[in-house]
Design a protein around this motif. Structure first.
Motif, PDB file in Angstrom:
ATOM      1  N   MET A   1       0.855  -1.175   0.000  1.00  0.00           N
ATOM      2  CA  MET A   1       0.000   0.000   0.000  1.00  0.00           C
ATOM      3  C   MET A   1       0.903   1.242   0.000  1.00  0.00           C
ATOM      4  SD  MET A   1      -3.023   1.125   2.618  1.00  0.00           S
ATOM      5  CE  MET A   1      -4.148  -0.092   1.999  1.00  0.00           C
ATOM      6  N   SER A   2       0.537   2.184  -0.809  1.00  0.00           N
ATOM      7  CA  SER A   2       1.344   3.402  -0.907  1.00  0.00           C
ATOM      8  C   SER A   2       1.069   4.340   0.259  1.00  0.00           C
ATOM      9  CB  SER A   2       1.043   4.125  -2.227  1.00  0.00           C
ATOM     10  OG  SER A   2      -0.231   4.742  -2.161  1.00  0.00           O
ATOM     11  N   ILE A   3       1.963   5.267   0.451  1.00  0.00           N
ATOM     12  CA  ILE A   3       1.785   6.260   1.519  1.00  0.00           C
ATOM     13  C   ILE A   3       0.520   7.077   1.280  1.00  0.00           C
ATOM     14  CG2 ILE A   3       3.227   8.034   0.449  1.00  0.00           C
ATOM     15  CD1 ILE A   3       3.085   7.305   4.196  1.00  0.00           C
ATOM     16  N   PHE A   4       0.203   7.346   0.011  1.00  0.00           N
ATOM     17  CA  PHE A   4      -1.010   8.083  -0.337  1.00  0.00           C
ATOM     18  C   PHE A   4      -2.253   7.321   0.108  1.00  0.00           C
ATOM     19  CE2 PHE A   4      -4.435   9.073  -3.408  1.00  0.00           C
ATOM     20  CZ  PHE A   4      -4.592  10.413  -3.129  1.00  0.00           C
ATOM     21  N   GLU A   5      -2.272   6.005  -0.124  1.00  0.00           N
ATOM     22  CA  GLU A   5      -3.420   5.186   0.277  1.00  0.00           C
ATOM     23  C   GLU A   5      -3.529   5.118   1.804  1.00  0.00           C
ATOM     24  OE1 GLU A   5      -3.855   1.971  -3.324  1.00  0.00           O
ATOM     25  OE2 GLU A   5      -2.150   1.768  -1.963  1.00  0.00           O
ATOM     26  N   GLU A   6      -2.405   5.022   2.478  1.00  0.00           N
ATOM     27  CA  GLU A   6      -2.427   4.988   3.937  1.00  0.00           C
ATOM     28  C   GLU A   6      -2.955   6.299   4.515  1.00  0.00           C
ATOM     29  OE1 GLU A   6       1.129   3.633   5.850  1.00  0.00           O
ATOM     30  OE2 GLU A   6       1.383   2.011   4.398  1.00  0.00           O
ATOM     31  N   ILE A   7      -2.566   7.406   3.918  1.00  0.00           N
ATOM     32  CA  ILE A   7      -3.054   8.712   4.373  1.00  0.00           C
ATOM     33  C   ILE A   7      -4.555   8.814   4.141  1.00  0.00           C
ATOM     34  CG2 ILE A   7      -2.997  11.196   3.894  1.00  0.00           C
ATOM     35  CD1 ILE A   7       0.067  10.817   3.413  1.00  0.00           C
TER      36      ILE A   7
END
Length: 130
Positions: A1-7
């Motif tokens: 999971m990308s940092i964007f998705e986690e945010i």
């Protein structure tokens, strides 16, 4: 999971939690029943769950008699459970039973959710850019 998705997931959790707390506060403030102990009002709970999957916002009573407050009761007979008669301060004498006329419901959970559903839906759609 990308940092964007986690945010995005974290932001969605915060959004849902904010709405849960808002629903709880509104329900507690607008409940129409007469408080005797304030336990029913204090026990109304708004919660949220989710993350990396479905999110859920819920609003519920935390007392056993919450359904009676919401829906009311039918006329019923009250009899003693552990004694032979009922008595209360002000009663002329002990009685074997009381014919209770029932109560009218004073719903707050469903009306609170219904009144805010579109607002929540629109906020979630805006958050996810839909």
């Amino acid at each position: 999971m990308s940092i964007f998705e986690e945010i995005n997931q974290a932001g969605m959790f915060i959004l849902c939690n904010s709405f849960a707390q808002m629903l709880e506060g509104e329900a507690k403030a607008n409940a129409k029943w007469k408080d005797r102990t304030a336990h029913a009002r204090q026990s109304i709970k708004g919660t949220s769950r989710g993350g990396y999957g479905p999110y859920t916002i819920s609003l519920s009573h935390g007392v056993e008699y919450g359904a009676f407050l919401e829906e009311g009761t039918k006329p019923h007979i009250i009899t003693p459970k552990y004694a032979q008669a009922l008595y209360w301060r002000g009663a002329a004498h002990p009685v074997k039973q009381v014919n209770h006329p029932g109560t009218t419901g004073k719903p707050i959970i469903k009306p609170t959710v219904d009144n805010n559903f579109d607002r929540i839906k629109n906020s979630v759609e805006t958050y996810w850019g839909r």
